[in-house]
Design a protein around this motif. Structure first.
Motif, short mmCIF file in Angstrom:
data_model
loop_
_atom_site.label_atom_id
_atom_site.label_comp_id
_atom_site.label_asym_id
_atom_site.label_seq_id
_atom_site.Cartn_x
_atom_site.Cartn_y
_atom_site.Cartn_z
N THR A 34 -48.34 -5.70 24.31
CA THR A 34 -47.28 -6.58 23.82
C THR A 34 -47.28 -6.78 22.31
O THR A 34 -46.28 -7.24 21.74
CB THR A 34 -47.42 -7.97 24.46
N GLY A 35 -48.41 -6.49 21.64
CA GLY A 35 -48.53 -6.77 20.22
C GLY A 35 -48.83 -8.22 19.91
O GLY A 35 -48.85 -8.62 18.74
N GLN A 36 -49.10 -9.03 20.94
CA GLN A 36 -49.39 -10.44 20.73
C GLN A 36 -50.86 -10.64 20.36
O GLN A 36 -51.74 -9.93 20.86
CB GLN A 36 -49.06 -11.24 21.99
N GLU A 37 -51.10 -11.64 19.54
CA GLU A 37 -52.47 -11.94 19.12
C GLU A 37 -53.29 -12.46 20.29
O GLU A 37 -52.84 -13.33 21.05
CB GLU A 37 -52.44 -12.96 17.99
N VAL A 38 -54.53 -11.94 20.43
CA VAL A 38 -55.45 -12.38 21.46
C VAL A 38 -56.48 -13.34 20.87
O VAL A 38 -56.75 -14.40 21.42
CB VAL A 38 -56.15 -11.18 22.13
N TRP A 39 -57.07 -12.96 19.75
CA TRP A 39 -57.98 -13.85 19.04
C TRP A 39 -58.02 -13.47 17.56
O TRP A 39 -57.63 -12.37 17.18
CB TRP A 39 -59.38 -13.87 19.63
N THR A 40 -58.49 -14.38 16.74
CA THR A 40 -58.65 -14.16 15.31
C THR A 40 -59.98 -14.75 14.85
O THR A 40 -60.35 -15.84 15.26
CB THR A 40 -57.51 -14.81 14.49
N THR A 41 -60.68 -13.99 14.01
CA THR A 41 -61.95 -14.43 13.45
C THR A 41 -61.91 -14.29 11.94
O THR A 41 -61.41 -13.28 11.42
CB THR A 41 -63.11 -13.59 14.01
N ARG A 42 -62.40 -15.28 11.23
CA ARG A 42 -62.53 -15.19 9.78
C ARG A 42 -63.82 -14.43 9.45
O ARG A 42 -64.90 -14.82 9.88
CB ARG A 42 -62.57 -16.57 9.15
N THR A 43 -63.70 -13.36 8.67
CA THR A 43 -64.89 -12.57 8.34
C THR A 43 -65.54 -13.00 7.04
O THR A 43 -66.69 -12.63 6.79
CB THR A 43 -64.53 -11.07 8.24
N PHE A 44 -64.83 -13.73 6.20
CA PHE A 44 -65.44 -14.23 4.96
C PHE A 44 -64.78 -15.53 4.56
O PHE A 44 -63.67 -15.87 5.02
CB PHE A 44 -65.37 -13.21 3.82
N ASP A 45 -65.45 -16.25 3.68
CA ASP A 45 -64.94 -17.51 3.12
C ASP A 45 -64.30 -17.19 1.77
O ASP A 45 -65.00 -16.95 0.78
CB ASP A 45 -66.07 -18.51 2.97
N ALA A 46 -62.99 -17.19 1.73
CA ALA A 46 -62.27 -16.83 0.51
C ALA A 46 -62.49 -17.82 -0.61
O ALA A 46 -62.25 -17.50 -1.79
CB ALA A 46 -60.77 -16.71 0.80
N GLU A 47 -62.96 -19.03 -0.29
CA GLU A 47 -63.20 -20.03 -1.33
C GLU A 47 -64.46 -19.73 -2.12
O GLU A 47 -64.62 -20.16 -3.26
CB GLU A 47 -63.31 -21.42 -0.69
N LYS A 48 -65.40 -18.96 -1.50
CA LYS A 48 -66.68 -18.73 -2.13
C LYS A 48 -66.71 -17.48 -3.00
O LYS A 48 -67.49 -17.40 -3.96
CB LYS A 48 -67.77 -18.64 -1.06
N ALA A 49 -65.91 -16.47 -2.68
CA ALA A 49 -65.91 -15.23 -3.45
C ALA A 49 -64.61 -14.48 -3.21
O ALA A 49 -63.99 -14.61 -2.15
CB ALA A 49 -67.11 -14.35 -3.06
N PRO A 50 -64.19 -13.66 -4.17
CA PRO A 50 -62.91 -12.95 -4.08
C PRO A 50 -63.01 -11.67 -3.23
O PRO A 50 -62.90 -10.56 -3.74
CB PRO A 50 -62.59 -12.63 -5.54
#
Length: 720
Positions: free
Chosen positions: A180-196
């Motif tokens: 379907t192309g629908q999202e099943v899950w999402t995980t953040r791989t890094f903290d964008a606030e700490k480093a670019p």
């Protein structure tokens, strides 16, 4: 439909039942029929299928970015071959509606083609007809284009047990339902606030674990690779590539034992700018050894003098690191570039193969990284077996010492405050573009190039790490010795070259080459039909004989296709597909490069009736406005351009995704709005008001006007 496709050369066959199953998947998404089983569902890739790529049910698919975990970019399909490729025609295409670089290698699983465009937009197509089945837009913010050195592109997606995986530019790892192309899950791989950080590489799935790295060394970050459970998105392990402040103690991650090895090779307060090493693209996996191979990146800042007080090898920059696939535990490493000082990376594609060397069969890993040497390494132990330069000019090192495994640096290779020309340079002898290995010919194929670049480190006291998006924390000097720089740039322009290279990894010698007028041609695909497919800088798709390089077929597509091509089979017919969309590293002598929009192109034998729209009418080269700024303002603009703009727009403002020397009058008029307010953010040019003042943007504009006036006359004549 042909009832049976048969190859006596490779011994595989595709019976009518399997063909009907593939046809069923191509016809409808509601009732897909995977080759692996009638009720399996779409994209039902698993370990058994990946271990049996050439089995009848799987041979027509392209289930991972390199086809197999060994990253060979080779398929045994030979229906299209060196005797009939002249009959190739365009079967279908999709206009991707962008002028930005499109770098993804598509996937094809059970009659469905999955593709990724800029900003991680994924579309599923009927692989036979091109009918769109669904599209998923993860809504990546346009501001993220500033954190990717070469634009908001990605090199591909991954598939596993009915899911597709996106490594989004903004750091999300997203699992989609392949039906379907629908999202099943999402995980953040890094903290964008700490480093670019950012993600531009393709994720891989190795026996249920999604492995992904990141970019960001150019801006100041600490590189790492992480593995996530393919079903849940939970983190399995994390491996840091470089150490951090020892006062913080162990990270509590899989890399802790490796950091004990790396820490003594660093000096000073290296952790303040992150250290770098980001693994932004290259991975491979050996399921028998249960090893994941990581190709690591350049240092942060680039200049060794500032990063580590000019001391130490700085592990694990520019290395191949092997880790346990289940735990992430360190197993071995080999460092190609100790004392990294040149923005070299070893994130270029790696290939696993078994070669007979010295009368003995050896399991090897092969890589041709930026530094111009082709490496053959025992993939079980990390032992260096051979290394030779694959380019004709190498001002960095004369050879690799086989006793120590270290490069023998040429005099003057390390950077001082005096500008000097390095070749290979950050522009790379070979960059991210996929290379291929054919077991039929025993040759490795890659797009090679020779592009020198000017290096000089900033004087002591002039460099200071400045965190934040869009700031290139290189430690380089960009504006000193302008007359010497002009002389060196002229030399770099005159010696620039690009070619398709066939390399024998056993003898470490060139087998043949196809020269191109400029660098910048794309990734390659090798097939069992003795074919080698590549998009070229001539804005064509070309096909050569894999054994001797003879050109067999070529089509003008009005785009330089830089992505990796694939081949697949549906209903007994073989197809060749690739994304054609120019972008990435600049080319000195290319000048303003007008193209049509990027497109997904799909070819098959005897296809007819499908034609590409005509290219846009060429426009005259705009004459730059008169230079009204003073020398001091232009000098400031030169320095700021080098710190902020050159990664996308080229050294000395030559080439790049947009050649800024020759902007249209309306672009000059809107320059400050574009640079500061992001009025072209939808095209990938985010605003820089948070790091540039109005006066600084005006100085960059003045520098570009000066560069345009210097080069316009010659460029206008060349364009005519």
């Amino acid at each position: 439909m042909r009832g049976v496709a048969f190859s006596p050369k490779h011994g595989w066959w595709l019976g009518a039942a399997a063909l009907l199953a593939l046809a069923g998947c191509a016809a409808t998404m509601e009732e897909p029929s995977a080759s692996g089983g009638a009720d399996a569902g779409p994209a039902m890739v698993d370990g058994q299928r990946m271990r049996q790529l050439d089995a009848p049910a799987n041979v027509g698919d392209w289930m991972s970015t390199g086809r197999g975990w060994d990253e060979k970019h080779y398929s045994p399909l030979d229906q299209i071959n060196d005797s009939n490729v002249g009959r190739l025609g365009l079967a279908w295409y999709d206009d991707l509606d962008t002028f930005r670089g499109v770098q993804a290698t598509p996937l094809v699983v059970d009659g469905v083609l999955y593709n990724e465009s800029i900003y991680n937009v994924v579309t599923a197509y009927d692989a036979k007809t091109g009918r769109k089945l669904w599209t998923h837009d993860p809504q990546v913010g346009t501001e993220w284009a500033r954190l990717a050195c070469c634009g908001p592109s990605s090199r591909g997606i991954a598939a596993w047990k009915g899911k597709l995986y996106i490594g989004a530019l903004d750091g999300r790892l997203i699992a989609l339902d392949a039906k379907t192309g629908q999202e099943v899950w999402t995980t953040r791989t890094f903290d964008a606030e700490k480093a670019p950080y950012s993600i531009t590489g393709a994720p891989r799935v190795y026996d249920g674990k999604v492995v992904i790295g990141n970019g960001g060394a150019d801006y100041g970050s600490r590189g790492f690779v992480a593995a996530f459970d393919a079903e849940t998105g939970e983190k399995v392990w994390k491996f840091y590539i470089v150490p951090t402040d020892p006062a913080k103690g162990p990270d509590g991650e899989a890399s802790d034992s490796a950091m004990k090895i790396a820490r003594p090779t660093w000096h000073g307060k290296f952790w303040e700018a992150g250290g770098g090493g980001n693994a932004w693209d290259s991975f491979a996996y050996d399921p028998d050894l249960n090893l994941v191979y990581i190709g690591t990146g350049n240092g942060s800042p680039h200049m060794w003098h500032f990063r580590s007080e000019g001391k130490g090898d700085n592990l694990f920059l520019c290395s191949i690191v092997a880790v346990d696939a289940d735990s992430g535990e360190y197993k071995w490493h080999y460092q190609m570039v100790p004392e990294e000082d040149w923005d070299y990376t070893c994130t270029q594609p790696m290939i696993l193969a078994d070669l007979e060397l010295g009368g003995k069969q050896r399991p090897v890993i092969m890589q041709a990284p930026k530094n111009g040497f082709f490496y053959v390494i025992d993939r079980a132990t990390g032992e260096l077996l051979s290394a030779e330069s694959y380019v004709s000019v190498n001002t960095w090192a004369s050879h690799i010492d086989m006793k120590t495994g270290r490069p023998v640096l040429r005099p003057g290779a390390h950077n001082t405050t005096t500008p000097h020309l390095m070749s290979p340079s950050w522009l790379a002898a070979h960059t991210w573009h996929p290379m291929a290995y054919s077991p039929d010919t025993g040759l490795v194929y890659l797009g090679a190039q020779e592009q020198g670049a000017i290096y000089a480190r900033a004087a002591d006291g002039e460099y200071q790490y400045r965190p934040g998006p869009g700031r290139t924390n290189s430690g380089q000097a960009y504006g000193n010795h302008p007359e010497l720089r002009a002389k060196l740039q002229k030399q770099a322009n005159e010696t620039e070259k690009g070619y398709l290279l066939a390399w024998d990894p056993k003898t470490q010698k060139e087998a043949w080459r196809v020269p191109y007028p400029h660098p910048g041609s794309g990734g390659v695909l090798a097939t069992g039909g003795n074919l080698l497919v590549q998009g070229t800088i001539n804005k064509t798709v070309a096909i050569y004989r894999a054994d001797n390089g003879e050109k067999l077929w070529e089509m003008d597509v009005d785009q330089a296709a830089i992505a990796g091509p694939i081949t697949y089979m549906v209903d007994g017919e073989q197809y060749i597909a690739l994304n054609a969309g120019w972008g990435g590293s600049p080319v000195y002598n290319l000048g303003p490069f007008q193209t049509s929009t990027a497109k997904l192109l799909v070819f098959k034998l005897d296809a007819s009736g499908v034609t590409l729209p005509p290219p846009p009418e060429p426009t005259a080269l705009p004459r730059p406005p008169r230079l009204m700024a003073g020398e001091q303002q232009v000098a400031l603009g030169r320095r700021l351009y080098g710190e902020t703009c050159h990664k996308c727009h080229g050294d000395n403002a030559v080439g790049g995704v947009k050649d800024l020397r020759f902007m249209a009058p309306e672009t000059h008029e809107a320059f400050l709005d574009i640079v500061l307010n992001g009025t072209l953010a939808d095209k990938g040019m985010a605003g820089f008001a948070d790091i540039l003042s109005k006066e600084q943007a005006e100085a960059i504009h003045a520098y570009l006007i000066a560069r345009g006036n210097e080069d316009w006359q010659d460029a206008a004549v060349s364009a005519q």
